[in-house]
Design a protein around this motif. Structure first.
Motif, PDB file in Angstrom:
ATOM      1  N   CYS A 119       4.471   4.532 -23.010  1.00 18.51           N
ATOM      2  CA  CYS A 119       3.984   3.666 -21.941  1.00 18.51           C
ATOM      3  C   CYS A 119       3.656   4.509 -20.715  1.00 18.51           C
ATOM      4  N   VAL A 120       2.546   4.186 -20.063  1.00 18.98           N
ATOM      5  CA  VAL A 120       2.151   4.871 -18.836  1.00 18.98           C
ATOM      6  C   VAL A 120       1.939   3.832 -17.743  1.00 18.98           C
ATOM      7  N   VAL A 121       2.540   4.083 -16.583  1.00 27.97           N
ATOM      8  CA  VAL A 121       2.429   3.187 -15.426  1.00 27.97           C
ATOM      9  C   VAL A 121       1.574   3.870 -14.366  1.00 27.97           C
ATOM     10  N   LEU A 122       0.534   3.187 -13.898  1.00 24.34           N
ATOM     11  CA  LEU A 122      -0.271   3.683 -12.789  1.00 24.34           C
ATOM     12  C   LEU A 122       0.162   2.922 -11.546  1.00 24.34           C
ATOM     13  N   ASP A 123       0.905   3.596 -10.679  1.00 21.07           N
ATOM     14  CA  ASP A 123       1.461   2.947  -9.487  1.00 21.07           C
ATOM     15  C   ASP A 123       0.514   3.103  -8.306  1.00 21.07           C
ATOM     16  N   GLU A 124       0.581   2.148  -7.387  1.00 15.88           N
ATOM     17  CA  GLU A 124      -0.256   2.145  -6.181  1.00 15.88           C
ATOM     18  C   GLU A 124      -1.724   2.359  -6.530  1.00 15.88           C
ATOM     19  N   PHE A 125      -2.173   1.597  -7.510  1.00 20.01           N
ATOM     20  CA  PHE A 125      -3.517   1.803  -8.045  1.00 20.01           C
ATOM     21  C   PHE A 125      -4.603   1.555  -7.013  1.00 20.01           C
ATOM     22  N   HIS A 126      -4.323   0.743  -6.005  1.00 20.33           N
ATOM     23  CA  HIS A 126      -5.354   0.390  -5.037  1.00 20.33           C
ATOM     24  C   HIS A 126      -5.896   1.597  -4.271  1.00 20.33           C
ATOM     25  N   GLU A 127      -5.149   2.699  -4.258  1.00 17.20           N
ATOM     26  CA  GLU A 127      -5.635   3.873  -3.527  1.00 17.20           C
ATOM     27  C   GLU A 127      -6.870   4.490  -4.198  1.00 17.20           C
ATOM     28  N   ARG A 128      -7.002   4.289  -5.499  1.00 17.36           N
ATOM     29  CA  ARG A 128      -8.195   4.695  -6.248  1.00 17.36           C
ATOM     30  C   ARG A 128      -8.595   6.150  -5.984  1.00 17.36           C
ATOM     31  N   ARG A 347     -14.113  -3.741   9.409  1.00 18.79           N
ATOM     32  CA  ARG A 347     -13.741  -2.797   8.362  1.00 18.79           C
ATOM     33  C   ARG A 347     -13.912  -3.416   6.971  1.00 18.79           C
ATOM     34  N   PRO A 348     -14.188  -2.593   5.956  1.00 16.82           N
ATOM     35  CA  PRO A 348     -14.260  -3.126   4.586  1.00 16.82           C
ATOM     36  C   PRO A 348     -12.892  -3.586   4.125  1.00 16.82           C
ATOM     37  N   LYS A 349     -12.883  -4.559   3.220  1.00 16.08           N
ATOM     38  CA  LYS A 349     -11.599  -5.068   2.733  1.00 16.08           C
ATOM     39  C   LYS A 349     -10.841  -3.997   1.961  1.00 16.08           C
ATOM     40  N   PHE A 350     -11.558  -3.201   1.185  1.00 14.32           N
ATOM     41  CA  PHE A 350     -10.932  -2.142   0.395  1.00 14.32           C
ATOM     42  C   PHE A 350     -11.688  -0.839   0.616  1.00 14.32           C
ATOM     43  N   ALA A 351     -10.983   0.275   0.466  1.00 14.27           N
ATOM     44  CA  ALA A 351     -11.611   1.585   0.648  1.00 14.27           C
ATOM     45  C   ALA A 351     -12.551   1.893  -0.506  1.00 14.27           C
ATOM     46  N   VAL A 352     -13.551   2.695  -0.227  1.00 12.99           N
ATOM     47  CA  VAL A 352     -14.456   3.158  -1.278  1.00 12.99           C
ATOM     48  C   VAL A 352     -13.699   4.138  -2.169  1.00 12.99           C
ATOM     49  N   SER A 353     -13.761   3.937  -3.468  1.00 11.57           N
ATOM     50  CA  SER A 353     -13.024   4.800  -4.390  1.00 11.57           C
ATOM     51  C   SER A 353     -13.562   6.228  -4.339  1.00 11.57           C
ATOM     52  N   GLU A 354     -12.664   7.188  -4.605  1.00 12.47           N
ATOM     53  CA  GLU A 354     -13.051   8.599  -4.521  1.00 12.47           C
ATOM     54  C   GLU A 354     -14.139   8.959  -5.514  1.00 12.47           C
TER      55      GLU A 354
END
Length: 404
Positions: A119-128, A347-354
């Motif tokens: 199993c793999v967990v991706l934490d704090e995914f919103h940072e993208r 400001r945008p609701k979410f940051a632009v992904s890297e």
């Protein structure tokens, strides 16, 4: 460390039962709910293999592993361990391991099938981060081809759910809604807008001490980078009204000793000058006030020169909300934003992904190496076009890679 009840605890049994029936799970939980420390340990019930937890920053990986080990009353490096660049604590008994997203790619290049991982967990995914997208793509590819039994858990406090739910369409979605204490938000008065950042922070701190003299909660100050933190610290140490407070600094490069000073319980009131690492690291207990500059260092790529850039830019609304939430964990909190309310709404609701703004040449070459490894293991479709990206890299990025 005594194990206290956290909001996420009520969902743990459902998370386990869901993953026994499904291979993918999306978990949204508000800051401080306990998802980073409580959920991964429970996932050991889902698989007999290892559980990997991917963190966007090394400080979060280290602190999380230590916190879980303390709750289990075990030394870090036994059942629970971590591995980051130039540092690791693990043993033959380690089954739950916290790693940085960048290191995860190194692990994949050593074992492209993740044979020992269930199993793999991706934490704090919103940072993208770029490595976040690469990790998710690789895990979904493995799940669809060579490792259909592999479990994937995506966790965040502020998820842009629509895009992710369309991508992981078969995933179960669970939400942990916690009733945090209210946080009163105040914006910078117009007459202070022309001041430099140090003086804006000083204004907010002096107002906190004057307006709320009986609230002795710690004060968390979000600044864009180390240079701004050092400059602000110099100004604050000259203020007589702050003489009795402990001024601490927290960055991704902070030493373990400096980290411990920030996170350890203390009767002395703290002013913590931090970059955005405090958005996602283990919750700092006792914070009642947040001072938010609304800025962060953002990596980019100058197409005209081919060079990597690092500029200071306003953070997204979701980051502002995440920062604000740090003040309302244990009682009513207060957030002082060092910008205007109109600025916030622009400001945008979410940051632009890297993946949309940084140079992809190096990492796509490593993905190409992964594709060759998967092909040798029997995968049929291993071209860039066949890879399941959440957001497809631009044609320009793919072309630049093919030219190398």
């Amino acid at each position: 460390m005594p194990r206290r009840t956290l909001p996420i605890d009520v969902l743990l049994s459902e998370i386990v039962s869901t993953l026994k029936e499904n291979c993918s799970l999306i978990l949204k939980a508000t800051p401080g709910a306990g998802k980073t420390t409580r959920v991964p340990y429970e996932l050991l019930k889902v698989t007999e293999k290892k559980v990997l937890v991917l963190e966007p920053r090394r400080i979060a990986a280290i602190l999380s592993a230590k916190r879980v080990s303390e709750e289990l009353e075990q030394p870090c490096g036994q059942l629970v361990g971590y591995q980051v660049r130039f540092d690791k604590k693990e043993s033959a008994d380690t089954r739950l391991k916290y790693v940085t997203e960048g290191l995860f790619l190194r692990l994949l290049l050593q074992d492209c099938l993740l044979k020992d991982v269930g199993c793999v967990v991706l934490d704090e995914f919103h940072e993208r981060h770029l490595y976040t997208d690469v990790a998710l793509m690789a895990l979904v590819y493995l799940q669809k081809t060579l490792r259909p039994e592999l479990k994937i858990v995506v966790m965040s406090a502020t998820l842009d759910n629509q895009l992710l739910e369309q991508y992981l369409f078969s995933a179960k979605v669970l939400v942990c809604e916690t009733q945090n204490f209210p946080v009163n938000v105040e914006y910078l008065p117009e007459e202070f807008h022309a001041r430099n950042l140090d003086l804006k922070v000083l204004w907010a701190l002096e107002k906190i001490l004057k307006t709320y003299p009986h609230n002795l909660g710690h004060i968390l100050v979000f600044l864009p980078g180390k240079a701004e933190i050092d400059s602000c610290e110099s100004i604050l140490r000259q203020s007589q009204c702050l003489e009795t407070l402990s001024i601490l600094k927290l960055t991704a490069e902070s030493s373990p000793v400096d980290q411990e000073k920030v996170f350890i319980n203390s009767s002395q009131r703290k002013i913590i000058l931090s970059t955005n690492v405090a958005e996602t690291s283990v919750t700092i207990d006792g914070v009642s006030f947040v001072v938010d500059a609304g800025l962060a260092k953002v990596g980019g790529h100058a197409t005209w020169s081919g060079l990597t850039t690092l500029t200071t830019k306003p953070v997204s609304q979701s980051s502002c909300i995440q920062r604000m939430g740090r003040a309302g964990r244990t009682k009513e909190g207060y957030c002082f934003r060092l910008f205007s309310v109109a600025d916030f709404h622009r400001r945008p609701k979410f940051a632009v992904s890297e993946i949309k703004r940084v140079d992809l040449s190096q990492i796509l070459l490593e993905v190409l190496q992964l594709c060759e490894m998967w092909k040798r293991e029997g995968a049929q479709e291993t071209s860039f076009e066949a890879l399941p990206w959440l957001e497809q890299p631009s044609d320009q990025a793919l072309q630049s890679t093919s030219d190398l």
